[in-house]
Design a protein around this motif. Structure first.
Motif, mmCIF file in Angstrom:
data_model
loop_
_atom_site.group_PDB
_atom_site.id
_atom_site.type_symbol
_atom_site.label_atom_id
_atom_site.label_comp_id
_atom_site.label_asym_id
_atom_site.label_seq_id
_atom_site.Cartn_x
_atom_site.Cartn_y
_atom_site.Cartn_z
ATOM 1 N N LEU A 205 0.679 -1.160 0.059
ATOM 2 C CA LEU A 205 -0.242 -0.146 -0.120
ATOM 3 C C LEU A 205 0.791 1.538 0.035
ATOM 4 C CD1 LEU A 205 -2.805 -0.863 2.624
ATOM 5 C CD2 LEU A 205 -2.591 -1.508 0.075
ATOM 6 N N LYS A 206 0.257 2.432 -0.534
ATOM 7 C CA LYS A 206 0.954 3.684 -0.435
ATOM 8 C C LYS A 206 -0.118 4.543 -0.026
ATOM 9 C CE LYS A 206 1.472 6.015 -4.293
ATOM 10 N NZ LYS A 206 2.193 6.512 -5.643
ATOM 11 N N VAL A 207 0.207 5.079 1.247
ATOM 12 C CA VAL A 207 -0.603 5.955 1.849
ATOM 13 C C VAL A 207 -0.539 7.440 1.383
ATOM 14 C CG1 VAL A 207 -1.234 7.207 4.135
ATOM 15 C CG2 VAL A 207 -0.427 4.639 4.119
ATOM 16 N N LEU A 208 -1.750 7.613 0.996
ATOM 17 C CA LEU A 208 -2.354 8.954 0.318
ATOM 18 C C LEU A 208 -2.610 9.976 1.325
ATOM 19 C CD1 LEU A 208 -4.261 7.656 -2.942
ATOM 20 C CD2 LEU A 208 -1.740 8.164 -2.607
ATOM 21 N N GLY A 209 -3.292 9.681 2.507
ATOM 22 C CA GLY A 209 -3.185 10.934 3.440
ATOM 23 C C GLY A 209 -4.251 10.401 4.440
ATOM 24 N N TYR A 210 -4.797 11.261 5.332
ATOM 25 C CA TYR A 210 -5.945 11.102 6.366
ATOM 26 C C TYR A 210 -7.030 11.919 6.496
ATOM 27 C CZ TYR A 210 -1.578 8.547 7.726
ATOM 28 O OH TYR A 210 -0.430 7.515 7.896
ATOM 29 N N TYR A 211 -7.977 11.710 6.775
ATOM 30 C CA TYR A 211 -9.037 12.443 7.263
ATOM 31 C C TYR A 211 -9.461 12.044 8.691
ATOM 32 C CZ TYR A 211 -10.102 12.094 2.174
ATOM 33 O OH TYR A 211 -10.174 11.914 0.846
ATOM 34 N N ARG A 212 -10.018 12.967 9.574
ATOM 35 C CA ARG A 212 -10.544 12.743 10.995
ATOM 36 C C ARG A 212 -11.832 13.450 11.158
ATOM 37 N NH1 ARG A 212 -5.897 10.909 13.798
ATOM 38 N NH2 ARG A 212 -4.055 11.179 12.583
ATOM 39 N N ASN A 213 -12.744 12.792 11.511
ATOM 40 C CA ASN A 213 -14.129 13.580 11.755
ATOM 41 C C ASN A 213 -14.557 12.688 13.029
ATOM 42 O OD1 ASN A 213 -14.823 11.411 9.858
ATOM 43 N ND2 ASN A 213 -16.914 12.381 10.506
ATOM 44 N N GLU A 214 -15.592 13.894 13.647
ATOM 45 C CA GLU A 214 -16.317 13.344 15.013
ATOM 46 C C GLU A 214 -17.736 13.286 14.313
ATOM 47 O OE1 GLU A 214 -19.323 14.124 17.856
ATOM 48 O OE2 GLU A 214 -18.613 15.409 16.524
ATOM 49 N N LEU A 376 -20.575 12.594 3.081
ATOM 50 C CA LEU A 376 -20.997 13.651 3.763
ATOM 51 C C LEU A 376 -22.477 13.441 4.140
ATOM 52 C CD1 LEU A 376 -22.797 16.057 2.680
ATOM 53 C CD2 LEU A 376 -20.747 16.623 1.407
ATOM 54 N N GLU A 377 -23.096 12.730 3.080
ATOM 55 C CA GLU A 377 -24.521 12.336 3.296
ATOM 56 C C GLU A 377 -24.781 11.364 4.137
ATOM 57 O OE1 GLU A 377 -26.479 13.519 -1.030
ATOM 58 O OE2 GLU A 377 -25.817 11.457 -1.050
ATOM 59 N N ASP A 378 -24.053 10.376 4.314
ATOM 60 C CA ASP A 378 -24.049 9.462 5.294
ATOM 61 C C ASP A 378 -23.880 9.949 6.764
ATOM 62 O OD1 ASP A 378 -24.552 7.258 3.832
ATOM 63 O OD2 ASP A 378 -22.308 6.728 3.668
ATOM 64 N N VAL B 159 -8.406 19.533 12.909
ATOM 65 C CA VAL B 159 -7.855 18.256 12.353
ATOM 66 C C VAL B 159 -9.016 17.444 12.551
ATOM 67 C CG1 VAL B 159 -6.936 17.569 14.629
ATOM 68 C CG2 VAL B 159 -6.275 16.401 12.443
ATOM 69 N N LEU B 160 -9.883 17.734 13.910
ATOM 70 C CA LEU B 160 -11.193 16.788 13.915
ATOM 71 C C LEU B 160 -12.391 17.393 13.278
ATOM 72 C CD1 LEU B 160 -11.465 13.771 14.830
ATOM 73 C CD2 LEU B 160 -11.993 14.942 17.225
ATOM 74 N N ILE B 161 -12.728 17.053 12.201
ATOM 75 C CA ILE B 161 -13.812 18.011 11.781
ATOM 76 C C ILE B 161 -15.076 17.519 12.329
ATOM 77 C CG2 ILE B 161 -15.242 17.995 9.689
ATOM 78 C CD1 ILE B 161 -12.674 17.338 8.155
ATOM 79 N N ALA B 162 -15.832 18.357 12.588
ATOM 80 C CA ALA B 162 -17.167 18.486 13.420
ATOM 81 C C ALA B 162 -18.091 17.977 12.442
ATOM 82 C CB ALA B 162 -17.763 19.804 13.813
ATOM 83 N N ASN B 163 -18.436 16.471 12.341
ATOM 84 C CA ASN B 163 -19.101 15.846 11.306
ATOM 85 C C ASN B 163 -18.837 15.640 9.935
ATOM 86 O OD1 ASN B 163 -21.165 13.833 10.995
ATOM 87 N ND2 ASN B 163 -22.617 15.261 10.631
ATOM 88 N N ASP B 164 -18.858 16.913 9.280
ATOM 89 C CA ASP B 164 -18.728 17.127 7.843
ATOM 90 C C ASP B 164 -18.319 18.510 7.350
ATOM 91 O OD1 ASP B 164 -21.187 18.084 7.948
ATOM 92 O OD2 ASP B 164 -22.089 16.481 7.098
ATOM 93 N N LEU B 165 -17.961 18.557 6.244
ATOM 94 C CA LEU B 165 -17.543 19.776 5.497
ATOM 95 C C LEU B 165 -18.206 19.809 4.332
ATOM 96 C CD1 LEU B 165 -16.116 22.608 5.977
ATOM 97 C CD2 LEU B 165 -14.296 21.567 4.303
ATOM 98 N N VAL B 166 -19.455 20.611 4.304
ATOM 99 C CA VAL B 166 -20.105 20.574 3.156
ATOM 100 C C VAL B 166 -19.786 21.696 2.085
ATOM 101 C CG1 VAL B 166 -22.592 20.405 2.250
ATOM 102 C CG2 VAL B 166 -22.189 19.784 4.440
ATOM 103 N N LEU B 167 -19.677 22.933 2.561
ATOM 104 C CA LEU B 167 -19.818 23.985 1.744
ATOM 105 C C LEU B 167 -18.281 24.217 1.552
ATOM 106 C CD1 LEU B 167 -22.590 26.037 3.100
ATOM 107 C CD2 LEU B 167 -22.771 24.650 1.039
ATOM 108 N N PRO B 168 -17.760 25.028 0.379
ATOM 109 C CA PRO B 168 -16.414 25.123 -0.005
ATOM 110 C C PRO B 168 -15.714 26.145 1.070
ATOM 111 C CG PRO B 168 -17.706 25.475 -1.878
ATOM 112 C CD PRO B 168 -18.742 25.401 -0.821
ATOM 113 N N VAL B 169 -14.454 26.016 1.127
ATOM 114 C CA VAL B 169 -13.676 26.829 2.168
ATOM 115 C C VAL B 169 -13.163 27.998 1.015
ATOM 116 C CG1 VAL B 169 -11.556 27.107 3.447
ATOM 117 C CG2 VAL B 169 -12.858 25.027 3.542
#
Lengths: 431, 169
Positions: A205-214, A376-378, B159-169
């Protein structure tokens, strides 16, 4: 402040979020066709899940080996909500231990990832090797002439970090608090292993990057979402309009024998217009007028020996493996109380990808993640569900599509995989 | 710091005119987004523009992934259409605040600059929250007398996005 917090009705302001000790956790009548709200809202149930599931007899995802390729590489990770460190030793072996100093409990590893020869707790500088063994205790023998220090019978080997059981499969690292556990292949089962291997076996694998969300919803809602093919054909205009997943085309919801894991699979139809045309009247999110200005984004490079163009795998209890056309990634679920979960995304390609393939994966990555057209819809839908469960006096949800069956289905208009997951969940939770 | 934007900047007194122009650009760009007129958003970019939103941890490690990743104006247009017409999300309003504009390089018709941004989001029953705190790394091209973005890298600290980012920055 997390997005679960609202001005109106903070979490905890409803009785169903704080059942008292005498609350009787009786699953509603009707068996698996109903799901009680309290499994998503009760702090007592959440604590039982941590103990019996995440800290119980399961393999938890903790890392991809591609994130820690070299000796001394490490990353911060989680097993359930519990912070751990995943480290590669000089002999190449991978170790997982609690991110908690054995002395006074400080969470000593503060960087997301890095490379180290040893771990040193900043508080009193106890040091540990890459396997988690206690190496050094400053002033262990006290001060000459003044005494102090550790008792004579203090043994370093009895005061190392709490180490977890570790296994790896095709470059994916799993850990468990359980000492005795079936091998990972057996844990996944042949039905799940098959599509897991399509993504990982024999590939670097080649890691392309990270996202994190609550994500302000109970962690089980994410598993349900991907064991619920019905929503995929209705909620997501991109799937529907561009024929990425259409009711009536070749789809499958594959479950393992226990019901805990799943693979949501779909084959992009050869004739998208015909497939969509047959069912579009049922789908409000279908958009006849939506034509992509840049069609490269949804091109599908057939790089896998698989009948499926999409496989979304839910691997109990904390891993999602995403193969959506050519965008690949994993999601690591970190439960965060009954009303919230942290989602850690690692997007990747393969070391054999040329620059154009990498760019193609990056472009297609717009489908997924916290800004993804699907992702984002999920996240929005799961938030809506949690708010509805939390704030209403009603007590249960309905999962009747397909009747009372559990497990795999070929129809997407079915909730058998959700029922199967809850049959397993109840057996683990004693509910 | 971001690769390609790490040059020593010219004396700020010599680039005041460009800075003012960029500030005017930001004001227009933000006004368009904050009004909800997202379908006009692509008009701020050149046809071959690159637009990416990514976490600082990716930018620092040289990792290419984007929350949003577009390498053409057409892709930006597709996203604008989707946001306006097909995506399902709860209603929200945004305010973009852009400040600390620094002109990094002026070469013929191209200007490189960086700016800090704050993105404030308000949901129907929530408080106003900081959705993102970040930095723009921009390359502008002058076209027909006005500036267009040839590249916008939005690098966020949140870094920790609150749920999602819908609209453009």
């Amino acid at each position: 402040m997390f997005s679960v917090n609202t001005v109106i009705h903070q979490p905890g302001s409803f009785a169903k979020e704080q059942p008292d000790e005498s609350f009787d956790y009786q699953w509603p009548e009707g068996g698996l066709q109903y799901i009680p709200d309290w499994i998503y809202t009760s702090p007592a149930i959440y604590q039982r899940e941590i103990k019996r599931i995440f800290h119980g007899p399961v393999w938890n995802f903790v890392a991809l080996e591609a994130e820690i390729p070299n000796a001394g590489d490490y990353k911060r990770s989680y097993v359930g909500p519990t912070p751990v460190v995943v480290a590669r030793d000089t002999d190449g072996s991978v170790h997982v231990f609690e991110n908690r100093c054995a002395h006074r409990g400080a969470e000593f590893c503060r960087s997301q990832r890095g490379n180290a020869k040893e771990f040193v707790c900043p508080y009193h500088q106890w040091s540990y090797d890459l396997k988690g063994n206690l190496q050094g205790v400053p002033f262990k023998r006290g001060l000459k002439g003044e005494g102090g220090g550790m008792p004579k019978d203090f043994k370093n080997e009895e005061h190392g970090l709490l180490k977890l059981n570790v296994t790896t499969l095709h470059g994916v690292v799993f850990a468990s608090f359980a000492r005795q556990l079936e091998p990972i292949e057996q844990y996944l089962g042949p039905e799940i292993l098959k599509d897991f291997e399509v993504v990982f076996k024999g590939r670097k694998l080649k890691v392309l990057g990270y996202y994190r969300n609550e994500l302000p919803g109970n962690w089980k809602l994410y598993h349900e979402n991907l064991k619920d093919p019905y929503h995929a054909t209705l909620l997501h205009s991109f799937l529907v309009t561009f024929g990425l997943m259409v009711a009536g085309s070749k789809n499958g919801m594959i479950a393992d024998a226990t019901g805990r894991h799943g693979t949501l699979a779909s084959a992009k139809p050869d004739n998208v217009a015909a497939a969509v045309g047959a069912v579009k009247s049922e789908m409000r999110s279908y958009r006849e007028d939506f034509k992509l200005a840049d069609g490269r984004f949804l091109e599908y490079v057939r790089e896998f020996d698989s009948p499926w163009s999409v496989t979304m795998q839910t691997i109990w209890p904390n891993l999602i493996v995403q193969r959506e056309l050519n965008t690949l990634g994993i999601r690591h679920i970190v439960p965060n109380g009954p009303h919230s979960q942290i989602m850690l995304w690692t997007m990747f390609g393969y070391e054999t990808d040329d620059e154009e393939m990498t760019r193609h994966r990056l472009r297609q990555g717009n489908l997924m993640g916290p800004s993804g057209f699907l992702g984002l819809e999920d996240n929005e839908a799961i938030k809506f569900v949690q708010e509805g469960l939390r704030r209403s006096p009603s007590q249960k949800g309905v999962v009747k599509l397909g009747g009372t069956t559990t497990g795999s289905t070929s129809s997407v208009i079915d909730e058998a995989a959700i029922r199967g997951m809850y049959a397993y969940y109840r057996s683990q939770m004693g509910l | 710091m971001y690769p390609g934007y790490d040059m020593p900047p010219p004396d700020a007194r010599e680039t005041r005119e460009q800075r003012l122009e960029i500030e005017e650009f930001h004001a227009d760009y933000c006004w368009t987004l904050d009004c909800g007129d997202v379908e006009r958003w692509p008009e701020y970019f050149t046809d071959d523009a690159v637009y990416r939103i990514t976490a600082r941890e990716n930018a620092d490690a040289g990792l290419p992934v984007g929350l949003v990743y577009a390498d053409s104006k057409a892709m930006i247009r597709d996203r604008a259409f989707a946001i306006k017409h097909t995506q399902m999300y709860a209603p929200r309003t945004l305010q973009h605040l852009v400040t600390n504009v620094r002109v990094l390089q002026v070469e013929d018709d191209a200007i490189k600059a960086q700016s800090n941004y704050l993105l404030l989001q308000t949901l129907v029953d929530g408080p106003t929250t900081i959705q993102q705190s970040g930095r723009y790394y921009d390359t502008f091209l002058r076209s027909g007398g006005k500036l267009l973005l040839k590249e916008r890298q939005c690098v966020y600290d949140t870094v920790l996005i609150a749920n999602d980012l819908v609209l453009p920055v």
